[in-house]
Design a protein around this motif. Structure first.
Motif, short mmCIF file in Angstrom:
data_model
loop_
_atom_site.label_atom_id
_atom_site.label_comp_id
_atom_site.label_asym_id
_atom_site.label_seq_id
_atom_site.Cartn_x
_atom_site.Cartn_y
_atom_site.Cartn_z
N SER A 1 -5.37 -10.66 47.72
CA SER A 1 -4.03 -10.92 48.22
C SER A 1 -3.07 -10.76 47.06
O SER A 1 -3.33 -11.27 45.98
CB SER A 1 -3.95 -12.34 48.80
OG SER A 1 -4.27 -13.27 47.81
N SER A 2 -1.99 -10.02 47.26
CA SER A 2 -1.08 -9.75 46.16
C SER A 2 0.31 -10.23 46.50
O SER A 2 0.72 -10.27 47.65
CB SER A 2 -1.06 -8.25 45.85
OG SER A 2 -0.61 -7.53 46.98
N ASP A 3 1.03 -10.61 45.47
CA ASP A 3 2.41 -11.04 45.68
C ASP A 3 3.37 -10.30 44.75
O ASP A 3 4.54 -10.64 44.69
CB ASP A 3 2.54 -12.56 45.47
CG ASP A 3 1.98 -13.01 44.13
OD1 ASP A 3 1.88 -14.23 43.92
OD2 ASP A 3 1.62 -12.15 43.30
N PHE A 4 2.86 -9.31 44.04
CA PHE A 4 3.71 -8.57 43.11
C PHE A 4 3.13 -7.19 42.91
O PHE A 4 1.91 -7.02 42.80
CB PHE A 4 3.79 -9.31 41.77
CG PHE A 4 4.90 -8.82 40.88
CD1 PHE A 4 6.20 -9.27 41.03
CD2 PHE A 4 4.64 -7.89 39.88
CE1 PHE A 4 7.22 -8.82 40.20
CE2 PHE A 4 5.65 -7.43 39.06
CZ PHE A 4 6.95 -7.90 39.22
N SER B 1 -1.16 -4.37 41.65
CA SER B 1 -0.72 -5.43 42.56
C SER B 1 -1.57 -6.66 42.33
O SER B 1 -2.76 -6.58 42.03
CB SER B 1 -0.83 -4.96 44.02
OG SER B 1 -2.16 -4.63 44.34
N PRO C 1 -1.14 -11.25 41.24
CA PRO C 1 -0.25 -12.32 40.77
C PRO C 1 0.77 -11.78 39.77
O PRO C 1 0.44 -10.97 38.90
CB PRO C 1 -1.21 -13.31 40.09
CG PRO C 1 -2.54 -13.04 40.73
CD PRO C 1 -2.56 -11.57 41.02
#
Length: 331
Positions: free
Chosen positions: A5-8, A53, A55
């Protein structure tokens, strides 16, 4: 890679002047090293683009890593897995020194080979030699303390900052009673001074060394031969200083003359002195504490730049020594 899961996200465009294999490795070995160093990031290469991609803090750090590696490549230097790993370590340490500036800070270039510090502590050591008259480099085998000192001495000689280089070691294995050994003086002392000759031959054309020694520009001699002298306009290196007595250390330090610099190197875990004899290197830091124009630089297993296994061996011994030295009953 396993989907995360990526946020950036970040996209790196590799300049057309650089080849992608030079950055990621001909068999992607540098890329695999980066993936191992950033397991929380998804990393994809397509054409001349690298997409990251994951944190935000890790993506930003990886982005900075690629920027540093591209800067190194632009200087004409090639990469290696070791360079990638050391760059990651420097960035994670949040040092003010950029990996690219360290990895391109040549002291000497000899026969196409560049000699430079490879770790932050080595850089601090080289900088201390530039700033101070007397520097102590203390650390394990393979940490570059002698090699870099000889490189700085050759650099100073070539720049005419000094008139000669003086390299010395205590011949403790022979008890320094060299007169009792068979052979000529050269035959007697060569085995004890061979590591210094080896370093010199990496930095100066071996054919030129005999001439430089004949005219006095380079002198290699046992510590016992330093007594009673004053060394002016010289770059003086005392190697294996852990094998000096406090009296020998004082004798050596007081050889310092005008226009000279001294570097003292040693490893306090490898003392070969007779039982009951104190090491001059172990006591000198307490004696000279607070003296101006003098620096002590500590190197450790992370500064070992030989085969990776050497670093692991040094770390294992350091761990064993720390356990051995704990008082009984301590945890």
């Amino acid at each position: 890679m396993t989907s995360l899961s990526s946020d950036f996200q970040s996209r790196i465009v590799v300049p057309p002047s650089l080849s992608m294999p030079a950055l990621v490795g001909s068999s992607d070995e540098y890329l695999r090293s980066i993936e191992n160093s950033f397991p929380r990031i998804e990393l994809h290469v397509r054409g001349n683009e690298i997409n990251l991609s994951g944190p935000a803090d890790e993506v930003k750090l990886a982005n900075q890593l690629f920027s540093e590696l591209i800067t190194v490549l632009r200087t004409g230097q090639s990469l290696s897995v070791e360079i990638v790993e050391r760059s990651v370590g420097m960035l994670r340490s949040e040092s003010e020194i950029r990996p690219s500036s360290l990895l391109t800070a040549d002291i000497l270039t000899s026969r196409g080979k560049s000699i430079r510090p490879k770790t932050l502590n080595q850089k601090a050591y080289v900088d201390a030699i530039d700033k101070h008259t007397v520097v102590f480099g203390i650390g394990p085998a393979g940490s570059g303390k002698t090699y870099l000192a000889v490189a700085k001495a050759v650099q100073a000689l070539q720049a005419k900052q000094v008139n000669r280089i003086v390299l010395t070691r205590p011949a403790v294995e022979a008890g320094e009673h060299l007169g009792f050994l068979p052979g000529t003086l050269s035959e007697k002392i060569d085995p004890y001074l061979r590591p210094l000759y080896d370093a010199l031959q990496d930095m100066i054309d071996p054919d030129k060394i005999p001439k430089l020694m004949t005219n006095g520009s380079i002198e290699v001699a046992p510590l016992a031969y330093m007594r009673g002298r004053t060394l002016n306009d010289s770059f003086i290196i005392l190697d294996e200083a852990q094998n000096t007595s406090p009296e020998q250390m004082k004798m050596f330090l007081t050889r310092l003359g005008f226009g000279s610099r001294m570097v003292i190197t040693g490893d306090v875990t490898q003392i070969d002195l007779p039982s009951g004899t104190k090491s001059g290197l172990k006591v000198v830091q307490d004696i000279l504490l607070g003296v101006e124009d003098l620096a002590f630089i500590q190197l450790n297993s992370k500064d070992v730049v030989r085969h990776k296994l050497v670093s692991r061996i040094v770390e294992a011994y350091e761990s064993w020594d720390s356990i051995k030295e704990k008082p009984l009953g301590s945890k």
